[in-house]
Design an enzyme around this catalytic site. Structure first.
Site, PDB file in Angstrom:
ATOM      1  N   GLU A 131     -47.395  83.555  11.056  1.00  0.00           N
ATOM      2  CA  GLU A 131     -47.484  82.113  10.819  1.00  0.00           C
ATOM      3  C   GLU A 131     -47.669  81.335  12.123  1.00  0.00           C
ATOM      4  O   GLU A 131     -46.924  80.418  12.420  1.00  0.00           O
ATOM      5  CB  GLU A 131     -46.254  81.608  10.064  1.00  0.00           C
ATOM      6  CG  GLU A 131     -46.149  82.082   8.633  1.00  0.00           C
ATOM      7  CD  GLU A 131     -47.216  81.476   7.736  1.00  0.00           C
ATOM      8  OE1 GLU A 131     -47.622  80.329   7.990  1.00  0.00           O
ATOM      9  OE2 GLU A 131     -47.662  82.177   6.814  1.00  0.00           O
ATOM     10  N   ASP A 132     -48.675  81.727  12.898  1.00  0.00           N
ATOM     11  CA  ASP A 132     -49.067  80.983  14.109  1.00  0.00           C
ATOM     12  C   ASP A 132     -48.069  81.058  15.254  1.00  0.00           C
ATOM     13  O   ASP A 132     -48.204  80.313  16.220  1.00  0.00           O
ATOM     14  CB  ASP A 132     -49.314  79.501  13.797  1.00  0.00           C
ATOM     15  CG  ASP A 132     -50.670  79.305  13.180  1.00  0.00           C
ATOM     16  OD1 ASP A 132     -51.504  80.211  13.345  1.00  0.00           O
ATOM     17  OD2 ASP A 132     -50.901  78.272  12.546  1.00  0.00           O
ATOM     18  N   ALA A 133     -47.054  81.918  15.154  1.00  0.00           N
ATOM     19  CA  ALA A 133     -46.151  82.037  16.297  1.00  0.00           C
ATOM     20  C   ALA A 133     -46.824  82.896  17.367  1.00  0.00           C
ATOM     21  O   ALA A 133     -47.831  83.547  17.110  1.00  0.00           O
ATOM     22  CB  ALA A 133     -44.838  82.658  15.867  1.00  0.00           C
TER      23      ALA A 133
END
Lengths: 370, 600
Positions: free
Chosen positions: B217-219
């Site tokens: 999730e975009d981390a």
């Protein structure tokens, strides 16, 4: 244990093989009864709130993935969230009133389908007029017709004159001319304003078809011709002998309610909402919608889920006041000296008391010994 | 006859409008008419519109005649030699400024290739299709437009070297990157805008792979050792201001260490950093609630009886202190006057910000994300040549967003870093990806940028080849330490007795209407009640008249304001907000009556 309802009983009769022994059959019935009992909603379950969440949550996704079928679609139809809002608010006039007219046997196979469609379509005088002129000196109105169009619909000038006479009562004398109709005012001092008003009035005269049916479109659906219309008039349409009035339906809930009654209105609400949800590709259990529909028609009238509809029927003052126009409700309650017995959720949240659902429902029963 | 309108005013008419317009344009190019004039023959309304007003947006274009630009190589050579300048190009009519009006009558070529005899103008560079920030996105023409928007928006939030005189400035809420770098992959705009004088990011080694779910999730996953070496460190500056205000009656504020008898005196510990003048010293390391500028104000109004008794001036404490969850070092102190001549003290607080979990980073392609895990170098995957990434980016961010430029920058950066040169990624005009890949191959690496990598923990080779290279990464100004907030108990509002709202006021997190519904739907009625107990109160109620009664704690007796002593008074537990609502009803002339019943 409660008794099984008729529908389930019939289903069981159909499904249980005839060679089953009596004891075996009874066992099946008992089991079904037990399962039925277990599937029932438990006391204290907030069904309304669960329904609201179950319809509301997919609703948030709906606005995002609404597609507009520009141009190509058969007719311009309100779909998606706007339609759901419209139904649940029980708006008096839907933004796109529509009907699905089913036909009786020979016609449903396509016999005279175009003719039937034209009979239903509302035609106004304006559409048949070539030119309409007010003669100021004679105080008369000259109308010339488009004869081609008149033939297509099957109206003669004589018929037209009768209709005009009927609509204008006796204020005008109507003569037939070679090129059309001359309407002369009987009153010699008739004002120009009235003449103009008359002109505008006869322009809107419905000469043929059902008033309110703006467009007709015969569609073939499952080997059967169905006429889709934009604009509704359920009552008049049902009068036609070729219409199968057991299946013909309108999407105007108030109209259905007036013509077919409360139960039909309830079913229309369910069908219309479910149609929208289905065509959005969402999955909402129909029983949630049924509950909302039940609530909307429970008084025998169709009421929207608005502050003037269903909400105004709430027993609690505080609950009503917490939903739009609080001042009105508080003042009315003060004037009539209303009592709020705090029987529902919102009031109790306001007072910080346990809400009477779920774990907050059961009370303590104590046997007193004296 | 066509009408001629000058700035919206009718000035005359001409017989042959098109001829007239052509003549005016010709004269403008030759310099006989000022170049600020724009003209259009509007055929549909048959009028000539001339505009010279200010406030029009105009842009320069190369004039084209007979399918060839007037600006040729000779001119370019002259410019290079310094014999010609921009204004010469305009005065010679090689380049002219058009506004939106005159553009209507033109046919503008995007590049020299597509020129035909019909063209009237040509773009100076295809890059002008995008703005300043967007042209800083390398290989932008490979992207969806929404990603370019996101990319340029992110760059505006990057921490960089914003001003060379930062050490003497008192800017509100600014960040400064300690060791910014010039990007390896640049565009023409980087040169034009002197980007190397105010860079805003660093070139990191980026590997594109999933890493134990800590970059989903975009981390992004960061290398702790890189951080220890100073990667992405920045300072956060915030000025604290105090003024000696003047009040009616000759009363003034005083900047000094407050006396102990001042109303609202904090504690001696809070004032420990103040020097004799009441101002903190440079270099003091302060943390939350420490006073930075000591100040006292005259009493606002005489409220209680005790204030009448002590006629001497009881002053009010109004020091400037660090707010909750703030810390840092005092960096700079300024003593001046404001416009009214009042004493003005400004103290600048500096706080070093080392990257931590939750800090926001982005590449230049709208691929923003927060740190999800910081891993020691020993645990990071490494390549065959021993290269350890500074940052691990998740490949799941790529397919749905389709930011091809992100991937191209990665190989380009790798090539640039290995070849020791800058790579040109100007939009529509960049180096060819093919050439970059060939160069990478010649430098001894796989042409596609992927490498065999080894798991840092087990040391085993990873099954897939990992796409690894160098990218320009930006640290964004949104850092967790400015946003993180929690509360177990804390301040409440005076009116409603409910918890305050917002981080600055150490507020609570609201359990809203819809969250309440989930409790009800679960039937968790008593849990819900407990949740809303934040403004719980116990009030005495007169059972006779149903109105809130009075309980005198000193005398330990209750009485009803309507029925007096001779009545039954019971204590009930309600939310304070409800009690407040009853009071408001009473103020409206509505008599709210409570009927009490035994609940259980």
């Amino acid at each position: 244990m409660t008794e099984l309802n008729l529908k389930i009983k019939k289903e069981l009769e159909r499904l249980i093989p005839s060679n089953f022994s009596k004891a075996k059959t009874k066992a099946v019935y008992d089991r079904v009864e037990k399962e039925f009992e277990e599937m029932k909603i438990e006391p204290g379950e907030s069904v309304g709130l669960v329904s609201a969440e179950s319809i509301g949550e997919p609703g948030t996704q709906m606005t995002l993935n609404t597609f507009h079928f520009a141009g190509v679609a058969e007719m311009n139809v309100t779909v998606g969230l706007p339609r759901i809002i419209e139904i649940l608010d029980a708006r008096k006039v839907p933004s796109t009133p529509m009907m699905e007219i089913y036909l009786k046997k020979p016609y449903s196979e396509g016999k005279d389908i175009k003719k039937i469609a034209m009979q239903l379509k509302e035609t106004k005088l304006d559409e048949l007029i070539e030119e309409i002129i007010i003669n100021i000196i004679d105080l008369s109105i000259n109308i010339s017709f488009n004869t081609e169009k008149m033939e297509l619909i099957g109206i003669t000038q004589a018929k037209m004159i009768k209709m005009l006479e009927k609509s204008c009562k006796t204020a005008f004398s109507i003569e037939k001319r070679d090129d059309g109709i001359l309407m002369k005012s009987k009153n010699k001092d008739e004002s120009l304003n009235i003449l103009y008003k008359t002109k505008e009035k006869i322009k809107g005269l419905v000469v043929c078809g059902v008033p309110g049916i703006e467009q007709v479109l015969p569609v073939k659906r499952n080997d059967e011709f169905v006429i889709m219309t934009s604009g509704t008039n359920l009552k008049k349409v049902m009068d036609f002998e070729f219409v199968d009035n057991t299946r013909t339906i309108s999407n105007d809930i108030h109209e259905v309610h007036a013509v077919l009654g409360t139960e039909a209105a309830r079913q229309t609400i369910i069908n219309e909402v479910f149609k929208v949800i289905e065509n959005q590709g969402l999955n909402v259990d129909i029983r949630h919608i049924m509950l909302v529909a039940d609530l909307m028609v429970i008084s025998g009238e169709v009421k929207g889920v608005t502050r003037s509809g269903v909400i105004s029927n709430k027993a609690s003052v505080l609950a009503r006041a917490s939903f739009e126009t609080p001042i009105k409700h508080i003042i009315d309650a003060a004037l009539t000296g209303e009592t709020d017995v705090l029987a529902s959720v919102v009031e109790n949240v306001m007072l910080n008391q346990p809400v009477p659902v779920g774990t907050g429902l059961p009370g303590l029963v104590t046997k007193f010994k004296f | 006859m066509s009408e001629v309108m000058l700035n919206g005013i009718f000035v005359g008419s001409v017989d042959n409008a098109q001829e007239f317009v052509n003549k005016v344009i010709e004269n403008r190019r030759s310099g006989a008419i000022p170049d600020v004039l724009n003209i259009l023959y509007a055929e549909d309304s048959d009028e000539v519109i001339i505009s010279t007003v200010r406030g029009r947006v105009r842009r320069p274009l190369i004039v084209v005649k007979d399918g060839a630009p007037l600006l040729n190589n000779n001119h370019l050579k002259q410019i290079e030699k310094g014999e010609m300048q921009w204004h010469d190009l305009i005065s010679q009519g090689l380049i002219e400024y058009l506004d939106a009006l005159e553009e209507e009558s033109t046919y503008i070529a995007f590049t020299e290739k597509e020129l035909t005899p019909d063209h009237t103008h040509m773009e100076i560079s295809p890059m002008v299709i995008v703005g300043l920030c967007t042209s800083l996105v390398p290989f932008g023409n490979f992207n969806q437009s929404t990603r370019l928007n996101a990319g340029s928006k992110n760059q505006k939030q990057a921490i960089g070297f914003y001003a060379a005189n930062f050490s003497v400035r008192m800017d509100m809420d600014v960040n400064l990157m300690h060791t910014p770098q010039v990007p390896i992959v640049q565009s023409m705009m980087h040169n034009i805008s002197d980007y190397e004088k105010h860079p805003a990011g660093q070139n990191l080694i980026v590997a594109i792979m999933s890493y134990k779910g800590y970059n989903m999730e975009d981390a992004i996953v960061f290398n702790q050792s890189s951080i220890d070496r100073g990667l992405s460190r920045s300072s956060y500056y915030r000025p604290l201001v105090a003024e000696e205000l003047r009040y009616a009656g000759g009363l003034v504020d005083e900047i000094s260490i407050p006396d102990k008898d001042v109303k609202g005196y904090k504690s001696e510990k809070d004032y420990r950093f103040l020097e004799e003048d009441g101002i903190i010293s440079v270099g003091a390391s302060v943390s939350e609630e420490d006073v930075v500028i000591g100040k006292t104000s005259p009493p606002r109004f005489l409220s209680g009886m005790d204030e009448y008794n002590l006629t001497s001036n009881i002053r009010r404490e109004s020091s400037v202190a660090l707010s909750h969850s703030e810390q840092g070092v005092i960096d700079f102190v300024v003593l001046t006057e404001n416009e009214e001549g009042n004493k003005l003290v400004q103290v600048r607080l500096r706080d070093q910000r080392v990257p931590e979990i939750g800090d926001k980073f982005t590449s230049r392609h709208g691929q923003k994300g927060v740190i999800g895990l910081i891993l020691k170098q020993t645990d990071m995957p490494f390549s065959a040549s021993g290269i350890i990434p500074d940052l691990i980016f998740s490949p799941h961010g790529i397919p749905s967003r389709m930011t091809m430029s992100h991937l191209i920058e990665l190989v380009s950066g790798k090539t640039g870093a290995l070849a020791g040169r800058h790579v040109d990624g100007t939009i529509f005009d960049s180096e060819k990806e093919e050439d970059i890949r060939k160069e990478l191959l010649s430098l001894g690496f796989r042409e596609n940028g992927a490498e065999t990598m080894y798991d840092g923990i087990s040391g085993k080779p990873l099954q897939a080849k990992i796409y690894i290279g160098s990218m320009y990464y930006l640290k964004l100004k949104h850092m967790v330490s400015n946003k993180m907030h929690s509360r177990a108990r804390g301040p409440i509002q005076l009116l409603t007795r409910q918890p305050t709202e917002g981080r600055a006021k150490e507020g609570g997190l609201r359990l809203g209407e819809m969250e309440k519904d989930t409790f009800v739907a679960h039937g968790a009625s008593l849990l819900l009640k407990e949740r809303f107990d934040s403004d719980r109160t116990v009030v005495p109620v007169c059972e006779e008249c149903g109105i809130i009664a009075v309980h005198d704690v000193y005398k330990n007796r209750s009485y009803c304001p309507l029925c007096g002593d001779n009545t039954v008074i019971s204590f009930i537990e309600v939310s304070y907000a409800f009690k407040l609502m009853l009071d408001e009803f009473k103020s409206l002339g509505i008599y709210p009556r409570l009927h009490l019943a035994v609940k259980y």
